[in-house]
Design a protein around this motif. Structure first.
Motif, PDB file in Angstrom:
ATOM      1  N   LEU A   1       0.806  -1.219   0.000  1.00 29.96           N
ATOM      2  CA  LEU A   1       0.000   0.000   0.000  1.00 29.96           C
ATOM      3  C   LEU A   1       0.842   1.274   0.000  1.00 29.96           C
ATOM      4  CD1 LEU A   1      -2.708  -1.159   2.564  1.00 29.96           C
ATOM      5  CD2 LEU A   1      -2.934  -1.001   0.073  1.00 29.96           C
ATOM      6  N   ASP A   2       2.171   1.110   0.024  1.00 30.13           N
ATOM      7  CA  ASP A   2       3.092   2.253   0.026  1.00 30.13           C
ATOM      8  C   ASP A   2       2.776   3.208   1.174  1.00 30.13           C
ATOM      9  OD1 ASP A   2       5.188   3.885  -0.764  1.00 30.13           O
ATOM     10  OD2 ASP A   2       3.955   5.006  -2.215  1.00 30.13           O
ATOM     11  N   MET A   3       2.776   2.643   2.394  1.00 26.98           N
ATOM     12  CA  MET A   3       2.421   3.399   3.597  1.00 26.98           C
ATOM     13  C   MET A   3       3.538   3.334   4.627  1.00 26.98           C
ATOM     14  SD  MET A   3      -1.471   2.263   4.392  1.00 26.98           S
ATOM     15  CE  MET A   3      -1.423   3.155   5.954  1.00 26.98           C
ATOM     16  N   ARG A   4       3.664   4.424   5.397  1.00 25.02           N
ATOM     17  CA  ARG A   4       4.511   4.453   6.570  1.00 25.02           C
ATOM     18  C   ARG A   4       3.602   4.625   7.780  1.00 25.02           C
ATOM     19  NH1 ARG A   4       6.379   3.823   2.032  1.00 25.02           N
ATOM     20  NH2 ARG A   4       5.830   5.955   1.482  1.00 25.02           N
ATOM     21  N   THR A   5       3.765   3.762   8.787  1.00 25.26           N
ATOM     22  CA  THR A   5       2.847   3.748   9.917  1.00 25.26           C
ATOM     23  C   THR A   5       3.626   3.784  11.235  1.00 25.26           C
ATOM     24  OG1 THR A   5       2.772   1.323   9.763  1.00 25.26           O
ATOM     25  CG2 THR A   5       1.031   2.550   8.657  1.00 25.26           C
ATOM     26  N   THR A   6       2.881   3.856  12.342  1.00 19.02           N
ATOM     27  CA  THR A   6       3.464   3.954  13.683  1.00 19.02           C
ATOM     28  C   THR A   6       3.279   2.626  14.410  1.00 19.02           C
ATOM     29  OG1 THR A   6       3.094   6.348  13.810  1.00 19.02           O
ATOM     30  CG2 THR A   6       3.298   5.161  15.896  1.00 19.02           C
ATOM     31  N   TRP A   7       4.404   1.984  14.790  1.00 21.32           N
ATOM     32  CA  TRP A   7       4.396   0.665  15.422  1.00 21.32           C
ATOM     33  C   TRP A   7       4.623   0.811  16.927  1.00 21.32           C
ATOM     34  CZ3 TRP A   7       5.587  -4.213  12.415  1.00 21.32           C
ATOM     35  CH2 TRP A   7       5.334  -4.044  11.042  1.00 21.32           C
ATOM     36  N   CYS A   8       3.573   0.584  17.715  1.00 17.44           N
ATOM     37  CA  CYS A   8       3.664   0.709  19.169  1.00 17.44           C
ATOM     38  C   CYS A   8       4.052  -0.649  19.767  1.00 17.44           C
ATOM     39  CB  CYS A   8       2.339   1.190  19.739  1.00 17.44           C
ATOM     40  SG  CYS A   8       1.820   2.806  19.093  1.00 17.44           S
ATOM     41  N   MET A   9       5.220  -0.698  20.389  1.00 11.74           N
ATOM     42  CA  MET A   9       5.834  -1.960  20.800  1.00 11.74           C
ATOM     43  C   MET A   9       5.583  -2.263  22.278  1.00 11.74           C
ATOM     44  SD  MET A   9       6.912  -3.023  17.995  1.00 11.74           S
ATOM     45  CE  MET A   9       7.384  -4.524  18.857  1.00 11.74           C
ATOM     46  N   LEU A  10       5.013  -3.457  22.498  1.00  9.67           N
ATOM     47  CA  LEU A  10       4.740  -3.957  23.836  1.00  9.67           C
ATOM     48  C   LEU A  10       5.828  -4.959  24.231  1.00  9.67           C
ATOM     49  CD1 LEU A  10       2.361  -4.115  26.073  1.00  9.67           C
ATOM     50  CD2 LEU A  10       1.768  -6.261  24.921  1.00  9.67           C
ATOM     51  N   GLU A  11       6.366  -4.835  25.418  1.00 12.05           N
ATOM     52  CA  GLU A  11       7.358  -5.800  25.908  1.00 12.05           C
ATOM     53  C   GLU A  11       6.751  -7.209  25.928  1.00 12.05           C
ATOM     54  OE1 GLU A  11      10.490  -5.951  29.676  1.00 12.05           O
ATOM     55  OE2 GLU A  11       8.483  -5.158  29.984  1.00 12.05           O
ATOM     56  N   PRO A  12       7.427  -8.274  25.463  1.00  9.51           N
ATOM     57  CA  PRO A  12       8.844  -8.355  25.115  1.00  9.51           C
ATOM     58  C   PRO A  12       9.173  -8.050  23.656  1.00  9.51           C
ATOM     59  CG  PRO A  12       7.917 -10.549  25.153  1.00  9.51           C
ATOM     60  CD  PRO A  12       6.816  -9.618  25.552  1.00  9.51           C
ATOM     61  N   GLY A  13       8.186  -7.739  22.839  1.00  3.48           N
ATOM     62  CA  GLY A  13       8.469  -7.273  21.493  1.00  3.48           C
ATOM     63  C   GLY A  13       8.890  -8.339  20.507  1.00  3.48           C
ATOM     64  N   TYR A  14       9.473  -7.881  19.388  1.00  7.42           N
ATOM     65  CA  TYR A  14       9.914  -8.755  18.298  1.00  7.42           C
ATOM     66  C   TYR A  14      11.410  -9.036  18.398  1.00  7.42           C
ATOM     67  CZ  TYR A  14       5.497  -7.192  16.136  1.00  7.42           C
ATOM     68  OH  TYR A  14       4.189  -6.923  15.866  1.00  7.42           O
ATOM     69  N   GLY A  15      11.891  -9.904  17.523  1.00  7.54           N
ATOM     70  CA  GLY A  15      13.326 -10.119  17.402  1.00  7.54           C
ATOM     71  C   GLY A  15      13.994  -8.904  16.786  1.00  7.54           C
ATOM     72  N   LYS A  16      15.274  -8.710  17.094  1.00  8.54           N
ATOM     73  CA  LYS A  16      15.974  -7.515  16.632  1.00  8.54           C
ATOM     74  C   LYS A  16      15.931  -7.320  15.115  1.00  8.54           C
ATOM     75  CE  LYS A  16      20.277  -4.916  17.021  1.00  8.54           C
ATOM     76  NZ  LYS A  16      20.172  -4.471  15.615  1.00  8.54           N
ATOM     77  N   PRO A  17      16.044  -8.374  14.282  1.00  2.86           N
ATOM     78  CA  PRO A  17      15.978  -8.140  12.835  1.00  2.86           C
ATOM     79  C   PRO A  17      14.681  -7.466  12.386  1.00  2.86           C
ATOM     80  CG  PRO A  17      16.854 -10.326  13.305  1.00  2.86           C
ATOM     81  CD  PRO A  17      16.353  -9.783  14.605  1.00  2.86           C
ATOM     82  N   ILE A  18      13.612  -7.701  13.111  1.00  2.00           N
ATOM     83  CA  ILE A  18      12.330  -7.079  12.751  1.00  2.00           C
ATOM     84  C   ILE A  18      12.416  -5.561  12.916  1.00  2.00           C
ATOM     85  CG2 ILE A  18       9.895  -6.859  13.353  1.00  2.00           C
ATOM     86  CD1 ILE A  18      10.497  -9.421  11.906  1.00  2.00           C
ATOM     87  N   TYR A  19      13.025  -5.125  14.022  1.00  3.30           N
ATOM     88  CA  TYR A  19      13.142  -3.681  14.241  1.00  3.30           C
ATOM     89  C   TYR A  19      13.944  -3.030  13.117  1.00  3.30           C
ATOM     90  CZ  TYR A  19      11.609  -4.921  18.955  1.00  3.30           C
ATOM     91  OH  TYR A  19      10.910  -5.419  20.021  1.00  3.30           O
ATOM     92  N   ASP A  20      14.979  -3.695  12.674  1.00  3.02           N
ATOM     93  CA  ASP A  20      15.783  -3.148  11.583  1.00  3.02           C
ATOM     94  C   ASP A  20      14.956  -3.037  10.305  1.00  3.02           C
ATOM     95  OD1 ASP A  20      17.941  -3.049  13.303  1.00  3.02           O
ATOM     96  OD2 ASP A  20      18.739  -4.999  12.677  1.00  3.02           O
ATOM     97  N   LEU A  21      14.117  -4.034  10.054  1.00  2.09           N
ATOM     98  CA  LEU A  21      13.268  -3.998   8.866  1.00  2.09           C
ATOM     99  C   LEU A  21      12.222  -2.886   8.965  1.00  2.09           C
ATOM    100  CD1 LEU A  21      12.639  -7.833   8.316  1.00  2.09           C
ATOM    101  CD2 LEU A  21      14.027  -6.318   6.877  1.00  2.09           C
TER     102      LEU A  21
END
Length: 565
Positions: free
Chosen positions: A300-320
Motif C-alpha cells: 500500500l506504500d504506507m509508513r505507519t506507527t508501530w507501538c511496541m509492547l514488551e517483550p516485542g519482536y526479534g531484533k531483525p524485525i526492528y531493523d526492517l
C-alpha cells in the motif's frame, strides 16, 4: 490599508488562585491552546489592569474575578473601542448591562451556534445563560443560536452568543463554557477512578474492571451516536473541533467588522488539508505478524506507527521496520491482568527496554496497552519526564463507542487538573477513531466513510489502529485496510506517522504571522523547507465584497498566501 488586530488573553492570577484554593478548575487557560492550535498569535496577561492598558484590540477574558474592579476595567476598555470575549462568565458585568444569570446547565445542546458548514446541534457540558433583569435596558443587543436543556429538542434556555455594544467597543459573551466543554470532552468528565457507565443497549460495556481512557467519556450514549447502514453504532460528531470553529468564527467575524484583520498560520504545509494516520500495537509479539504487516504496508506504500509492547519482536524485525520508514513507538503496559503495573517506575523501565531492544536513542510516541488510564494527568507527567513527546492513548475500547468519542480528531496539548495549577502538559495527544475493523467483536467497514468525511470536514487527523496479529491472521482485516487506504486517498488525505504529526504541530506553533505598518505580511520563526500557508481574513469593502480568490476558514472568507522562511 488593512491593519493588524492584536489579541490578548487574560488569565487573572488572583481569580485563578482563588479557584485553586478551593480545589476548583480554571480551564479558561485552554483559550490560549485553542488560539495556538489555530495558528493565531496573542499576548498573555495575568493582571487585568495591565491587559486593559495594553494596545490589544481584542481581550479574551479566560479567567477574571467577579467584582467591581473587573467591571470598571473592562467597561473603560470597551468604551475606548476594545472588544471583549468571554465564555459563561463576567456575571457582575452582566448586571451593569441589565442582564443576570439564569439557571446553570450541566449539559445540553446549542443550535445554530456558528460552526462553519455544520447544522448539527453542538453538545456542551456547561452553560451559564443570561436573561434580562431590568425593564429600562436600552442596549441593542444581538443574539446568535439557542441553547437547550439536556437534548437537542429540550427546553430552550437562552441564546448561545450575545453581543452588547459598550461605548465604542463590544462585549461578546458565549453562554456556553467553551473551554470547559472542549477540555472535558477531550480529556474526560473527570479523573478516571472507577469503571464508567456502560451503554444501556449493551454495545459499550466499559464497566469491565479495567480503568481506561473511555471510562470518563463525556458523550451521551443515546443522543450522540448514529447508526450506519449495517447497524454499526458510532459517535458521529467532533463536537470539540466544532466548538473551536464556532468560537474562532465569532472572533474573526468581530475583528473584520472593525476593519482590521488577524493573519494566522494554516494547519498543514501547502497542498495538505487533512491527514491520515495508522498505528499498530504489537501485543502478541510474533515476528510472523510483523512480517505480514510489513508486506501489506509495502503493498500500500504506507509508513505507519508501530507501538511496541514488551517483550516485542526479534531484533531483525526492528531493523526492517526502520528501514521501511515506519515509526517505532512505545506501547506501555499498565494492565494488571497481563503482568502490567500502573506506575512511573514501570513506565520508565519498559521504555528503556524498548530503546535497548530496538536500538533507539529516543522514542517520540506512546499508546497505552488496552487504552489503560488512571487519574487525570499522571500519564502525561510520565511522558514529559521520560522524553515522550506525543501520546495516542485516548481512543475507544468497545464496539459501541467508536468514532469521535472524545470530540476531536485534532492533535492538542492537554491541560492539568487544579491540583497541578491547570498548567499545560508538554505532550501532544492524538486520539484514534477505532481499531481493527471487520473483527466480530468490533465495527465493520461501514464506519470508514463517515469517519473520513467528518475528519476531512474539520481538517483533522484520521487515526485508525490495526493490530499486527489481526493483520496476519485475518484476510478480512487486510482487506479492510486496503479499502480504508483507498477511500482515504480518494478523499485527498496525506499519510503521516505519529512522529510526523508531532513534529509538524510543534514546528508550526513556533511561527508567527504579522502585518507591518506598511501593510506587508511577515512570517517569523525557524526556517524550514516547507511551503507555509498563511490565511488573512478578508475585510469587505463598502459593498460587502471580499474580493476574488478567497477561501473560507472558520466561516470567514480569507486570502491565502504561501510563504517560505
Amino acid at each position: 490599508m488593512t491593519s493588524l488586530a492584536k489579541i490578548a488573553v487574560l488569565y487573572d492570577r488572583e481569580a485563578v488562585s482563588t479557584l485553586h484554593r478551593f480545589g476548583l478548575n480554571a480551564f479558561g487557560h485552554y483559550a490560549g491552546e485553542v488560539l495556538a492550535h489555530a495558528g493565531m498569535s496573542y499576548a498573555a496577561y495575568e493582571d487585568i489592569a495591565e491587559a486593559t492598558a495594553s494596545d490589544c484590540d481584542v481581550l479574551l477574558v479566560a479567567a477574571a474575578a467577579e467584582d467591581r474592579q473587573t467591571v470598571d476595567y473592562l467597561t473603560a476598555y470597551m468604551e475606548r473601542g476594545g472588544l471583549v470575549f468571554n465564555c459563561a462568565g463576567l456575571n457582575a458585568l452582566g448586571v451593569k448591562l441589565g442582564y443576570g444569570k439564569a439557571a446553570e446547565l450541566s449539559a445540553g445542546y446549542a443550535g445554530d451556534a456558528g460552526a462553519a458548514g455544520s447544522d448539527v446541534p453542538l453538545r456542551f457540558l456547561r452553560a451559564v445563560p443570561w436573561q434580562p433583569v431590568r425593564d429600562d435596558r436600552t442596549l441593542p443587543i444581538a443574539e446568535k443560536g439557542v441553547i437547550t436543556r439536556f437534548s437537542p429538542d429540550g427546553a430552550q434556555a437562552g441564546a448561545a452568543l450575545q453581543s452588547f455594544p459598550v461605548g465604542a467597543g463590544k462585549l461578546y459573551r458565549w453562554s456556553v463554557d467553551i473551554w470547559d466543554t472542549i477540555v472535558r470532552m477531550q480529556q474526560g468528565k473527570g479523573p478516571v477512578l472507577e469503571d464508567g457507565e456502560p451503554a444501556p443497549d449493551g454495545t459499550g460495556a466499559v464497566n469491565d474492571d479495567i480503568l481506561k481512557a473511555d471510562d470518563q467519556a463525556a458523550m451521551d450514549w443515546d443522543l450522540d451516536r448514529r447508526t450506519t447502514e449495517t447497524g454499526m453504532l458510532y459517535f458521529a460528531h467532533p463536537y470539540a473541533d466544532l466548538w473551536r470553529e464556532a468560537f474562532l468564527g465569532s472572533l474573526l467575524e468581530a475583528i473584520v467588522a472593525t476593519g482590521k484583520t488577524l493573519p494566522f498560520v494554516g494547519p498543514y504545509p501547502d497542498g495538505i488539508t487533512h491527514v491520515f494516520m495508522m498505528s499498530h500495537d504489537s501485543d502478541i509479539n510474533r515476528d510472523e505478524h510483523a512480517l505480514q504487516t510489513l508486506e501489506l504496508m509495502k503493498e500500500l506504500d504506507m509508513r505507519t506507527t508501530w507501538c511496541m509492547l514488551e517483550p516485542g519482536y526479534g531484533k531483525p524485525i526492528y531493523d526492517l521496520v526502520k528501514a521501511a520508514g515506519h515509526e517505532l513507538a512505545f506501547h506501555y503496559n499498565g494492565l494488571q491482568a497481563q503482568q502490567g503495573v500502573w506506575s512511573e517506575e514501570a513506565f520508565a523501565r519498559q521504555l528503556q527496554w524498548l530503546k535497548e531492544a530496538a536500538g533507539l536513542t529516543e522514542v517520540t510516541s506512546n499508546k497505552n496497552h488496552y487504552t489503560r488510564f488512571e487519574g487525570w494527568g499522571e500519564l502525561f507527567e510520565w511522558c514529559e519526564r521520560h522524553g515522550i513527546a506525543a501520546d495516542q492513548t485516548r481512543g475507544p475500547s468497545k464496539k459501541g463507542n467508536v468514532g469521535f468519542l472524545f470530540g476531536t480528531c485534532h492533535p492538542y496539548f492537554p491541560i492539568a487538573w487544579a491540583n497541578d495549577g491547570n498548567r499545560m502538559y508538554d505532550v501532544l495527544e492524538t486520539s484514534f477513531l477505532t481499531q481493527d475493523l471487520e473483527l466480530p467483536t468490533l465495527s465493520d467497514n461501514s464506519v470508514i466513510r463517515p469517519f473520513l468525511e467528518q475528519v476531512k470536514r474539520v481538517g483533522g487527523v484520521a487515526h485508525f489502529l490495526y493490530h499486527q496479529v489481526h493483520i496476519h491472521t485475518r484476510e478480512a482485516v487486510r482487506d479492510s485496510i486496503r479499502l480504508l487506504v483507498g477511500e482515504a486517498r480518494q478523499l485527498g488525505f496525506e499519510f503521516w506517522t505519529g512522529k510526523k504529526v508531532n513534529d509538524w504541530e510543534r514546528y508550526r506553533r513556533t511561527l508567527s504571522a504579522t502585518i507591518s505598518q506598511d501593510g506587508t505580511l511577515r512570517l517569523e520563526g525557524p526556517s524550514s523547507s516547507h511551503d507555509i500557508v498563511v490565511y488573512i481574513p478578508a475585510v469587505p469593502d463598502a459593498t460587502g465584497d471580499c474580493g476574488d480568490g478567497t477561501v473560507e476558514l472558520h466561516g470567514i472568507p480569507c486570502h491565502k498566501k504561501v510563504m517560505r522562511i
